[in-house]
Scaffold this motif. Structure first.
Motif, mmCIF file in Angstrom:
data_model
loop_
_atom_site.group_PDB
_atom_site.id
_atom_site.type_symbol
_atom_site.label_atom_id
_atom_site.label_comp_id
_atom_site.label_asym_id
_atom_site.label_seq_id
_atom_site.Cartn_x
_atom_site.Cartn_y
_atom_site.Cartn_z
ATOM 1 N N GLY A 164 0.660 -1.255 -0.158
ATOM 2 C CA GLY A 164 -0.055 0.036 -0.061
ATOM 3 C C GLY A 164 1.013 1.269 0.000
ATOM 4 O O GLY A 164 0.324 2.369 0.144
ATOM 5 N N ALA A 188 -2.119 -8.357 3.552
ATOM 6 C CA ALA A 188 -3.035 -7.973 4.504
ATOM 7 C C ALA A 188 -2.846 -6.481 4.575
ATOM 8 O O ALA A 188 -3.927 -5.817 4.907
ATOM 9 C CB ALA A 188 -2.776 -8.869 5.869
ATOM 10 N N GLY A 206 -3.830 -4.737 1.706
ATOM 11 C CA GLY A 206 -5.609 -4.608 1.257
ATOM 12 C C GLY A 206 -6.175 -3.992 1.998
ATOM 13 O O GLY A 206 -7.147 -3.423 1.807
ATOM 14 N N ASN A 207 -6.051 -3.951 3.370
ATOM 15 C CA ASN A 207 -6.803 -3.374 4.291
ATOM 16 C C ASN A 207 -5.918 -2.979 5.715
ATOM 17 O O ASN A 207 -6.070 -4.043 6.596
ATOM 18 C CB ASN A 207 -8.199 -3.977 4.733
ATOM 19 C CG ASN A 207 -9.171 -3.054 5.249
ATOM 20 O OD1 ASN A 207 -8.603 -2.320 6.270
ATOM 21 N ND2 ASN A 207 -10.274 -3.389 5.186
ATOM 22 N N PRO A 208 -5.338 -1.979 5.918
ATOM 23 C CA PRO A 208 -4.531 -1.849 6.857
ATOM 24 C C PRO A 208 -5.270 -1.960 8.416
ATOM 25 O O PRO A 208 -4.670 -2.398 9.432
ATOM 26 C CB PRO A 208 -3.709 -0.502 6.655
ATOM 27 C CG PRO A 208 -4.573 0.286 5.841
ATOM 28 C CD PRO A 208 -5.160 -0.883 5.140
ATOM 29 N N GLU A 209 -6.404 -1.227 8.423
ATOM 30 C CA GLU A 209 -7.047 -1.278 9.587
ATOM 31 C C GLU A 209 -7.489 -2.808 10.105
ATOM 32 O O GLU A 209 -7.495 -3.268 11.357
ATOM 33 C CB GLU A 209 -8.373 -0.520 9.362
ATOM 34 C CG GLU A 209 -9.380 -0.548 10.765
ATOM 35 C CD GLU A 209 -8.687 -0.029 11.994
ATOM 36 O OE1 GLU A 209 -9.062 0.107 13.189
ATOM 37 O OE2 GLU A 209 -7.459 0.847 11.763
ATOM 38 N N ALA A 210 -7.849 -3.579 9.019
ATOM 39 C CA ALA A 210 -8.418 -5.033 9.330
ATOM 40 C C ALA A 210 -7.234 -5.721 9.670
ATOM 41 O O ALA A 210 -7.181 -6.608 10.580
ATOM 42 C CB ALA A 210 -8.865 -5.629 8.088
ATOM 43 N N ALA A 211 -5.880 -5.399 9.113
ATOM 44 C CA ALA A 211 -4.768 -6.142 9.601
ATOM 45 C C ALA A 211 -4.434 -5.960 10.969
ATOM 46 O O ALA A 211 -3.881 -6.771 11.701
ATOM 47 C CB ALA A 211 -3.743 -5.637 8.640
ATOM 48 N N ARG A 212 -4.539 -4.412 11.524
ATOM 49 C CA ARG A 212 -4.227 -4.225 12.658
ATOM 50 C C ARG A 212 -5.173 -4.941 13.876
ATOM 51 O O ARG A 212 -4.630 -5.260 14.588
ATOM 52 C CB ARG A 212 -4.507 -2.522 12.952
ATOM 53 C CG ARG A 212 -4.062 -1.888 14.247
ATOM 54 C CD ARG A 212 -4.374 -0.674 14.463
ATOM 55 N NE ARG A 212 -5.951 -0.460 14.402
ATOM 56 C CZ ARG A 212 -6.669 -0.349 15.544
ATOM 57 N NH1 ARG A 212 -5.777 -0.891 16.519
ATOM 58 N NH2 ARG A 212 -7.799 -0.276 15.437
ATOM 59 N N THR A 263 -3.127 0.623 -5.398
ATOM 60 C CA THR A 263 -3.726 0.789 -4.145
ATOM 61 C C THR A 263 -3.259 -0.436 -3.092
ATOM 62 O O THR A 263 -3.703 -0.165 -2.116
ATOM 63 C CB THR A 263 -5.230 0.803 -4.477
ATOM 64 O OG1 THR A 263 -5.589 -0.587 -5.026
ATOM 65 C CG2 THR A 263 -5.867 1.876 -5.098
ATOM 66 N N GLY A 308 -2.431 -4.437 -2.034
ATOM 67 C CA GLY A 308 -3.025 -5.717 -1.632
ATOM 68 C C GLY A 308 -3.069 -6.986 -2.629
ATOM 69 O O GLY A 308 -3.553 -7.979 -2.471
#
Length: 253
Positions: free
Chosen positions: A7, A136, A139-145, A204, A206
Motif C-alpha cells: 500500500g 494484508a 489490502g486493508n491496514p485497519e483490518a490487518a491491525r 492501491t 493488496g
C-alpha cells in the motif's frame, strides 16, 4: 513490488542507489577492500529505506512526500560526498568489476545475482508470514491491525527491504560502470514503478506478484530497446513510458 503491494510507494530508489554507490566508492571505504565496499552499499541502502519507513510509519508522513524528500536529500548528499565527480573503483578492488565480467556456464554472474534476488523475493512473498502480512497490510491496514499485525513495524520493514535492494543494485551498477556517481539511477524510480504496475500489481496495494513484476520488467525493457533500435531520442522514450504507465493503471481500473 513489496512496497506497492503493502500500500505504499517509493520514489527514492534511484537516488538511494546513487548514494550507496558514492558512499561505497569513497577512498576511505575503498581502502578496506571490496567486501567492505559491498557491505557499505547494502547498509547505506537499507539505512535510507529504514529512514523512509520510520518517517511514514511513526512520523505519519504520506509515502509520496517522505520518499520524495528522500529522493532530493539522497541525491544531494551523494553530490556533496563526491563533489559532483565520478569516483572510480580503485586498483585492488577488481573483485567488484569482475561481477560484471565473470561468467559461469556462459552466463554473467550479474544474472545469477538477479535470479537469487528474484527467488528470495518470491519465497518471502509467497511462502512466509511476512508475505501474507504484506498482502494484508496493503489490502486493508485497519483490518490487518485488528487481526494483530503491527502495521507500523511491518511498513518500516517493507521500506528497509526496498532500501536493501537499492544497495544490491548499487553494487551491480558499480560493477558494470566501475564507478560510483551521484548521477547513477536517474529516473530509475519511474522504471521500477512502471515495471511493477505493468506486471499487474495494484497501485492501491493488496495484490501483485514478483513474477508479474519480472514480466512487466521484460515488457518494459523490450519496448525501450525497440525505441532505441528505431533511433527515437530519450525524450520520446520518456513520453512513451509515461503513456504506458497511464494505460496500465487504466486497465487495472
Amino acid at each position: 513490488t513489496f512496497v506497492i503491494i503493502g500500500g505504499g510507494i517509493d520514489l527514492s530508489v534511484g537516488a538511494i542507489m546513487a548514494l550507496a554507490s558514492v558512499w561505497a566508492t569513497t577512498l576511505a571505504t575503498q581502502s578496506y577492500g571490496p567486501f567492505v565496499m559491498i557491505v557499505c552499499a547494502v547498509l547505506v541502502g537499507t539505512g535510507a529505506g529504514l529512514v523512509n519507513g520510520l518517517l511514514i510509519s511513526y512520523g505519519r508522513m504520506v509515502p509520496f512526500i517522505a520518499t520524495l524528500a528522500m529522493l532530493v536529500a539522497a541525491r544531494g548528499l551523494a553530490q556533496r560526498m563526491s563533489d559532483r565527480r565520478t569516483q572510480l573503483v580503485q586498483q585492488g578492488n577488481e573483485m567488484i568489476v569482475e561481477l560484471s565480467t565473470s561468467r559461469v556456464l556462459g552466463i554473467p554472474v550479474l544474472v545469477y545475482i538477479f535470479a537469487l534476488v528474484v527467488i528470495a523475493g518470491w519465497v518471502l512473498l509467497n511462502r512466509t508470514t511476512f508475505g501474507r502480512r504484506t498482502y494484508a497490510v496493503g489490502g486493508n491496514p485497519e483490518a490487518a491491525r485488528l487481526a494483530g499485525i503491527d502495521v507500523r513495524r511491518h511498513t518500516v520493514m517493507l521500506y528497509a527491504l526496498s532500501g536493501l535492494c537499492c544497495g544490491i543494485a548499487a553494487v551491480l551498477i558499480m560493477a558494470r560502470t566501475t564507478t560510483g556517481s551521484s548521477t547513477h539511477g536517474d529516473l530509475y524510480e519511474l522504471d521500477a514503478i512502471a515495471a511493477v504496475i505493468i506486471g499487474g500489481t495494484l497501485l492501491t496495494g493488496g495484490r501483485g506478484s514478483i513474477i508479474g513484476s519480472i514480466l512487466g520488467l521484460l515488457i518494459f525493457t523490450v519496448i525501450t530497446n525497440l525505441f532505441i533500435l528505431n533511433g527515437l531520442n530519450t525524450s520520446d522514450q520518456l513520453v512513451a513510458k509515461g503513456l504506458i504507465i497511464v494505460v496500465a493503471v487504466l486497465l487495472q481500473r
